[in-house]
Enzyme design. Sequence first.
Site, PDB file in Angstrom:
ATOM      1  N   HIS A 104      33.766 -10.846  12.755  1.00  0.00           N
ATOM      2  CA  HIS A 104      35.126 -10.320  12.882  1.00  0.00           C
ATOM      3  C   HIS A 104      35.499 -10.400  14.362  1.00  0.00           C
ATOM      4  O   HIS A 104      34.638 -10.231  15.224  1.00  0.00           O
ATOM      5  CB  HIS A 104      35.230  -8.831  12.535  1.00  0.00           C
ATOM      6  CG  HIS A 104      34.778  -8.426  11.168  1.00  0.00           C
ATOM      7  ND1 HIS A 104      33.466  -8.208  10.845  1.00  0.00           N
ATOM      8  CD2 HIS A 104      35.491  -8.141  10.049  1.00  0.00           C
ATOM      9  CE1 HIS A 104      33.376  -7.814   9.588  1.00  0.00           C
ATOM     10  NE2 HIS A 104      34.588  -7.765   9.068  1.00  0.00           N
ATOM     11  N   ASP A 107      33.966  -7.710  16.391  1.00  0.00           N
ATOM     12  CA  ASP A 107      32.500  -7.685  16.552  1.00  0.00           C
ATOM     13  C   ASP A 107      32.107  -8.241  17.913  1.00  0.00           C
ATOM     14  O   ASP A 107      31.085  -7.867  18.470  1.00  0.00           O
ATOM     15  CB  ASP A 107      31.806  -8.565  15.497  1.00  0.00           C
ATOM     16  CG  ASP A 107      32.063  -8.110  14.090  1.00  0.00           C
ATOM     17  OD1 ASP A 107      32.312  -6.906  13.889  1.00  0.00           O
ATOM     18  OD2 ASP A 107      32.014  -8.966  13.178  1.00  0.00           O
TER      19      ASP A 107
HETATM   20  C1  XLS Z   1      32.757  -4.770   3.602  1.00  0.00           C
HETATM   21  C2  XLS Z   1      32.898  -6.231   3.570  1.00  0.00           C
HETATM   22  C3  XLS Z   1      33.052  -6.866   4.934  1.00  0.00           C
HETATM   23  C4  XLS Z   1      33.579  -8.265   4.783  1.00  0.00           C
HETATM   24  C5  XLS Z   1      34.164  -8.814   6.024  1.00  0.00           C
HETATM   25  O1  XLS Z   1      32.389  -4.129   2.638  1.00  0.00           O
HETATM   26  O2  XLS Z   1      31.807  -6.770   2.897  1.00  0.00           O
HETATM   27  O3  XLS Z   1      31.842  -6.847   5.617  1.00  0.00           O
HETATM   28  O4  XLS Z   1      32.599  -9.132   4.332  1.00  0.00           O
HETATM   29  O5  XLS Z   1      35.223  -8.067   6.488  1.00  0.00           O
END
Ligand code: XLS
Length: 451
Positions: A104, A107
């Site tokens: 993201h 991140d």
């Molecule tokens: C959360 C989601 C997230 C997505 C990406 O539950 O899995 O990690 O994969 O935003």
Amino acid sequence: MSEGFFSEIAGHIPFGGLDSTDPLSFKVYDPDRLVLGKRMADHLRIGVCFWHSFAWDGRDMFGSGTLDRPWLGAPGDQMAAARTKMAAAFEFFAKLGVPYYCFHDRDVAPDGDSFAEFRANLDALVDDALGYQERTGARLLWGTANLFSHPRYQAGAATNPDPEVFAYAAAQVKNMLEVTKRLGGTNYVLWGGREGYDTLLNTDLRREGDQLARFLHLVAEHKHKIGFEGTLLIEPKPMEPTKHQYDFDSATIHGFLVRNGLDREYRLNIEANHATLAGHSFHHEIAYAMANGMFGSIDANRGDPQNGWDTDQFPNSVEDLAMPLYEILRGGGFTTGGFNFDAKLRRQSISRTDLFHAHIGGIDTLARALLAAATMLEQGTLAGMLEERYAGWEENLGTAILGGSVTLADLAAKVESGEIDPKPVSGRQELLESVVNQAIWSVDRASGTAG
Ligand code: XLS
Ligand code: NI
Ligand code: NI
């Protein structure tokens, strides 16, 4: 590149085989091994996620961070710390020896004091990432924007009652789409985050649905405008953080996309733990996506059968993964997608080396499930029994019904005259279950899996 964080691994994790006693070796995953004529690495297209593995220190709602993550809060200003975190991540990707990673925007990049500063931070770190990609060979499976952590998104992003929040989310996605393109990403993911509601008392469902559809149209338009050739993916999840998430499951999203003329623009990113939260099996979600031309990519993890939330554990059961892998192989495999480990360590697995143990275990489990799936495909027993079960639909009556050449009255006449008198046949479920188990148990003796 810093070599400092995982110095116990000299080169990269080797293939050791089933007899290896070295925990830091793969037991089944042998990237170049041919399975049905294709490299294991190309079947699985493994990715590591940035958020759980590099941006999280082990904190939960009851306590602070436990994990040994010296790159978090590293010395220097926020940008210096972000660079240290990125160095650690790419060192790990290279040493694990997998082809992909995912992240993201938030991140990797510090928020800064304004959107412009955030964008500048992100751009600078993406320059660094380009260099790391070049040097390590790690590539971007997908990028995504975090539209759920900041308080501005407490009532959702695209579905927020305030259009200014919609606009802010749009700016973030525009940036991140462009970043994903710059990094050569093969997909872009939209997980709903807080697109949903906590109570219907303050929620206008119709309005929020319209907003979400508009948002998805804008994202697709921008994708085409900038010439991003990757796949746009939506990730289903039924609840958490909101009580009810709009992108509940594969079928819900599919229906929403069709209703809004978006089904050609988006595919699905299916996560194992989200499938079980929705009351489905992981297999079901993949089978639905495959059957409807919506399959895109996978977030690999698992839930805990005793817990009703998204525990995001590393997968460790071949039984759970064999049929999902079979479904994927049968459907022709991944195109732009892959297996991203959207999985996190338990809070007590505090050592950095635990990151390797977790990924090695998960990857070996996927590899073994791939072999079982290839065995089932090669043997053709399941496919044969399925074909037999529906054979009538290929014969006169079946093709006449589907072809539209008979009416309700025609059918009634045949039944009334006694020409049609169906006899129940066995569904053979237990036999089929045994066929699957036999394939799982016998992968080492199967022929085509060896290449
Ligand atoms: C959360 C989601 C997230 C997505 C990406 O539950 O899995 O990690 O994969 O935003
Ligand atoms: Ni996910
Ligand atoms: Ni999850």
